[in-house]
Design an enzyme around this catalytic site. Structure first.
Site, mmCIF file in Angstrom:
data_model
loop_
_atom_site.group_PDB
_atom_site.id
_atom_site.type_symbol
_atom_site.label_atom_id
_atom_site.label_comp_id
_atom_site.label_asym_id
_atom_site.label_seq_id
_atom_site.Cartn_x
_atom_site.Cartn_y
_atom_site.Cartn_z
ATOM 1 N N GLU A 156 0.791 -1.244 0.000
ATOM 2 C CA GLU A 156 0.000 0.000 0.000
ATOM 3 C C GLU A 156 0.822 1.293 0.000
ATOM 4 O OE1 GLU A 156 -2.632 -0.401 3.358
ATOM 5 O OE2 GLU A 156 -3.666 -2.116 2.480
ATOM 6 N N GLU A 263 -6.006 -10.969 -1.043
ATOM 7 C CA GLU A 263 -6.813 -10.763 0.175
ATOM 8 C C GLU A 263 -8.300 -10.770 -0.179
ATOM 9 O OE1 GLU A 263 -5.452 -7.345 2.448
ATOM 10 O OE2 GLU A 263 -3.367 -7.695 1.890
HETATM 11 C C1 GLA Z 1 -4.891 -4.512 4.344
HETATM 12 C C2 GLA Z 1 -3.648 -5.292 4.773
HETATM 13 C C3 GLA Z 1 -4.035 -6.583 5.420
HETATM 14 C C4 GLA Z 1 -5.122 -6.383 6.442
HETATM 15 C C5 GLA Z 1 -6.296 -5.720 5.812
HETATM 16 C C6 GLA Z 1 -7.392 -5.601 6.820
HETATM 17 O O1 GLA Z 1 -5.486 -5.021 3.244
HETATM 18 O O2 GLA Z 1 -2.817 -5.603 3.679
HETATM 19 O O3 GLA Z 1 -2.919 -7.111 6.059
HETATM 20 O O4 GLA Z 1 -4.665 -5.623 7.519
HETATM 21 O O5 GLA Z 1 -5.878 -4.457 5.339
HETATM 22 O O6 GLA Z 1 -7.566 -6.802 7.517
#
Ligand code: GLA
Length: 361
Positions: A156, A263
């Site tokens: 990020e 994710e």
């Molecule tokens: C982001 C992070 C993850 C997690 C999510 C929320 O996507 O990369 O590690 O913390 O936020 O669970």
């Protein structure tokens, strides 16, 4: 003797049946997708026993620590690493023949208190911060060398606002954009065989996609050891559209990078940027309409994933089942969400059937 030959005959017949005709209850997501890509799940140590563990080993062939390898939890003091949770996850994977994706080596959130400050409480210099980053990455990657096949190296780093490319984090304020290049170099030096990823969210929104592309292109052109891009996949029943998802996969992979969805969850609510509490009159039940919309969205994105199996090298869900998900608290505190393929009883939802109903090649 006779009994034995009947059993042998039955076994022989069974082994010749097409996979789809065999007992489907024993087949997990990983088996349906065996010719496509590994199917992973984010876990905490408490999901490694009991019913969760059973579900995990049946359905998935890759795992990611949800929090245990983030810098705050694993490196809480400069001279101390807390390996217990991360080790238990890696050991579980090894025992069960699963791959591990490491997450994450450099991020602006969940950082330990000591990281950006010296003993007197002043902000550290760029040299000190890069040295700390190097120590951290070298130690963590080295410990799991050969056991973790892919790492989210930088998470990020691209800003939400369209006016800038990189987020104005402490990493950026202290090091400029160099921390990104360095993080990849340190990780590569520690484990030259690991696949190294840049990971981010809203990667399908055209405007952010373009800024992420700019960053990645710069890294690739400078021959930084980066091998892939992680699309976090925190999606909803409203987005991404088919075109947006295809465009993102095509654009990033045009740089020669592999793509993973790292994710994945599909919220049943529209995305909201600001945190708030659930309103008393808000309906947060899993209505038939939401169930249907979610099924359609899951079906669509997996159809697209299969189309790009040449560049997609993994799909990871951000949670095991609807029993517990980070989306129960975020961004609306106290609002139940139902983003996974397994319900609160850990039973496959209708969306599961939609994801696994396709003709195997
Ligand atoms: C982001 C992070 C993850 C997690 C999510 C929320 O996507 O990369 O590690 O913390 O936020 O669970």
């Amino acid at each position: 003797m006779k009994k034995l030959s009947i059993v042998c005959l039955a076994l022989l017949l069974l082994s010749h049946l097409p996979a789809a005709a065999q007992n489907t209850s024993t087949r997990g997501l990983k088996d349906y997708y065996i010719n496509y890509f590994p199917i992973g799940v984010a876990v905490s140590p408490r999901s490694l026993t009991g019913a969760d563990a059973e579900l995990i080993t049946r359905q998935f062939n890759s795992i990611t620590p949800e929090n245990a390898m983030k810098m705050g939890p694993i490196h809480p003091r400069e001279d101390f690493y807390n390996w217990a949770a991360a080790d238990s996850i890696v050991n579980f994977a090894q025992r069960n023949g699963m791959k591990v994706r490491g997450h994450t080596l450099c991020w602006h959130e969940q950082t330990p208190g000591w990281l950006f400050k010296d003993a007197a409480g002043n902000t550290v210099s760029k040299d000190v911060l890069l040295q700390r980053l190097k120590n951290h990455i070298t130690t963590v990657v080295n410990r799991y060398k050969g056991k973790i096949y892919a790492w989210d190296v930088v998470n990020e780093a691209v800003d939400d606002a369209s006016s800038r490319v990189l987020r104005n984090s402490l990493w950026y304020q202290i090091c400029g954009d160099e921390f990104i290049v360095k993080a990849f170099e340190y990780a590569h030096a520690a484990d030259p065989n690991a696949q190294l990823f840049y990971n981010d969210y809203n990667t399908e929104r055209p405007e952010k996609r373009e800024r992420i592309y700019q960053l990645l292109k710069k890294l690739v052109d400078a021959k930084v050891p980066i091998h892939g891009v992680g699309l976090q996949g925190h999606w909803s029943i409203y987005e991404p559209s088919e075109n947006e998802l295809r465009a993102a996969i095509e654009k990033f992979s045009s740089l020669g990078l592999k793509v993973q969805v790292t994710e994945l969850d599909i919220s049943v609510y529209p995305w909201e940027k600001n945190r708030r509490a659930k309103r008393p009159d808000e309906n947060d039940s899993f209505t038939a309409e939401r169930e249907q919309q979610q099924l359609e969205q899951y079906k669509k994105v997996f159809r697209i994933f299969r189309d790009y199996k040449n560049v997609i090298t993994g799909i990871t869900f951000w949670g095991v089942s609807d029993r517990r998900t980070w989306l129960d608290e975020y961004p609306v505190n106290g609002r139940k969400n139902y983003p996974m393929l397994f319900d609160q009883e850990r039973k496959p939802k209708k969306a599961f059937e939609a994801v696994v109903s396709f003709k195997q090649e």
